[in-house]
Enzyme design. Structure first.
Site, short mmCIF file in Angstrom:
data_model
loop_
_atom_site.label_atom_id
_atom_site.label_comp_id
_atom_site.label_asym_id
_atom_site.label_seq_id
_atom_site.Cartn_x
_atom_site.Cartn_y
_atom_site.Cartn_z
N LYS A 74 28.67 -9.97 37.00
CA LYS A 74 29.80 -10.42 37.82
C LYS A 74 29.90 -9.54 39.06
O LYS A 74 29.06 -8.68 39.28
CB LYS A 74 31.07 -10.40 36.99
CG LYS A 74 30.97 -11.18 35.69
CD LYS A 74 30.80 -12.69 35.90
CE LYS A 74 30.61 -13.37 34.56
NZ LYS A 74 31.03 -14.74 34.52
C1 PLP Z 1 31.75 -15.35 33.28
C2 PLP Z 1 32.72 -16.44 33.47
C3 PLP Z 1 33.80 -16.63 32.60
C4 PLP Z 1 33.98 -15.84 31.34
O1 PLP Z 1 33.96 -14.46 31.48
P1 PLP Z 1 33.39 -13.53 30.29
O2 PLP Z 1 33.82 -12.14 30.68
O3 PLP Z 1 31.91 -13.70 30.27
O4 PLP Z 1 34.03 -13.98 29.04
C5 PLP Z 1 34.69 -17.66 32.90
N1 PLP Z 1 34.54 -18.44 33.98
C6 PLP Z 1 33.50 -18.30 34.84
C7 PLP Z 1 33.40 -19.19 36.02
C8 PLP Z 1 32.56 -17.29 34.60
O5 PLP Z 1 31.52 -17.16 35.44
#
Ligand code: PLP
Length: 404
Positions: free
Chosen positions: A184
């Site tokens: 992320k």
């Molecule tokens: C990664 C992601 C999530 C979930 O986050 P996690 O920390 O992996 O549970 C939700 N929505 C989007 C668009 C994402 O890219």
């Protein structure tokens, strides 16, 4: 197995200093988490900020609280092309998924279809998503929602620290959430953040989060191990190794509503010690790479403007699925870190067959899934990588094009 420089598709590096801060944070305990949450409140100018175990945990908690506030409404409107964690969280919160198709040019909701979807009296909330960091149009969505009793839940999982037209993404809806998972904008290995200025939502979340269990000792040992391994092997000279291990299932997207929900551990919170400076630094490095791609004529979907969109992966929508496959094949051999994006529209997830989504309603989502891939632009991409990426996407013109 190919042993050579291999780029991960996305990365927010965790450095030795962060690991040390994590261990120090663990020794300090709960104080570490309160400090992080206090900094979040100041940064987002929001009264209520909570750090939890993941983005999907954050989303689940938000949805449960919204449903408590309006128990007669149970439908959650999400884009038909999004991360599979999103439908996983909706089902985990025992709510119903209502899909809305997207637009190829923006990756945002198809507003015509959305205005029809929002006519249902059962709609609890709608979830604009800054997919890959491409800003969704929250202002327009607000107009469309108007006076209807529908919450706007901003999925800013991929946009922590991103701004658009002077506003901080994730703090524009009634409530927003971020992910600090691997790959992320900013990462604590695992983690999620909820942000809201709404008194009722914030109070209800506070009540709920107070009762959450802490991460267990085994979980803490596992997350420390993962953080160490990740901080070493995400680097391009070594990334070939984890990539070659099939049991790690790197880069695969799963539907799975069974995930832990707890507060962020003080170890993970400790690794966030320098978060604002890191977000700023990573953003500048990504922006440089994004600009280089745009200047080569490779354009991302999304609103056009003078500002470089704060993408965390660069979405490229090819003209046809064969072209996507070909690019992925060649990039794979060169270790360029291209990724296929999400495998299909949410409507096609086998585990959701009981929801009976009419497949013909989400054609664009399906089509985009077949043609979209992402190019890496993270801080570990160097100039040489960038030239190779550009070269593989824009092949030199064949000679016959030059002859009269
Ligand atoms: C990664 C992601 C999530 C979930 O986050 P996690 O920390 O992996 O549970 C939700 N929505 C989007 C668009 C994402 O890219």
């Amino acid at each position: 197995m190919r042993i050579k420089r291999t780029l991960p598709p996305a990365a927010a590096p965790i450095e030795v200093q962060d690991l040390i801060s994590g261990l120090r944070g663990m020794l300090r305990g709960g104080e570490t988490l309160s400090k992080f949450e206090k900094e979040l409140k100041e940064y987002f100018e929001a009264e209520y900020c909570f750090a939890v175990s993941s983005g999907k945990a954050a989303l689940t908690l938000v949805l449960e609280v919204l449903h408590q506030l309006r128990p007669e409404q149970n439908e959650v409107v999400i884009p038909a092309y999004t991360c599979y964690s999103v439908p996983s969280a909706v089902i985990r919160a025992r709510l119903a998924i209502r899909l809305c198709d997207i637009e190829e040019t923006t990756l945002d909701f198809d507003l015509n279809q959305l205005s029809r979807q929002l006519k249902s009296k059962k709609v609890l909330c709608v979830m604009p998503t800054h997919l890959f960091g491409v800003p969704a149009n929250i202002r327009k969505l607000r107009e469309l929602v108007g006076e209807k009793p529908i919450f706007i839940v901003e999925d800013a999982a991929q946009a922590m620290g991103a701004e658009w037209q002077g506003g901080k993404l994730g703090a524009l809806g009634d409530v927003g959430f971020f992910s600090m998972g691997r790959g992320k904008a900013f990462s604590t290995t695992e983690g999620g953040v909820i942000v809201t200025r709404d008194e009722r939502i914030g109070q209800a979340l506070q009540e709920k989060i107070r009762t959450l269990p802490a991460m267990r000792a085994t979980g803490i040992v596992r997350t420390i191990g993962e953080t160490i391994v990740l901080s070493v092997f995400m680097h391009p000279p070594l990334f070939w190794l984890p990539k070659a291990l099939p049991f790690l299932k790197l880069g695969q997207t799963f539907y799975n509503p069974d995930f832990p929900i707890h507060r962020l551990s003080s170890f993970n919170a400790g690794t966030a010690a320098r978060w604002q400076a890191k977000i700023e630094r990573f953003r500048k490095l990504r922006c440089r790479n994004i600009t280089a791609l745009i200047e080569s004529g490779i354009l991302p979907p999304g609103p056009v403007g003078p500002q470089c969109p704060d993408l965390i992966r660069f979405p490229l929508i090819t003209d046809m699925p064969e072209r996507k496959r070909e690019l992925l094949y060649h990039a794979e051999r060169q270790g360029l870190g291209f990724s296929p994006g999400y495998p299909d529209s949410v409507a096609a997830i086998p585990e959701l067959a009981d929801q009976h989504f009419p497949p013909e309603s989400f054609r664009v989502a399906k089509d985009v899934a077949a043609r979209l891939l992402t190019l890496p632009i993270h801080p570990l991409v160097n100039d040489q990588d960038l030239q190779k990426i550009i070269g593989s996407v824009c092949p030199p013109l064949p000679l016959f094009n030059l002859s009269p």
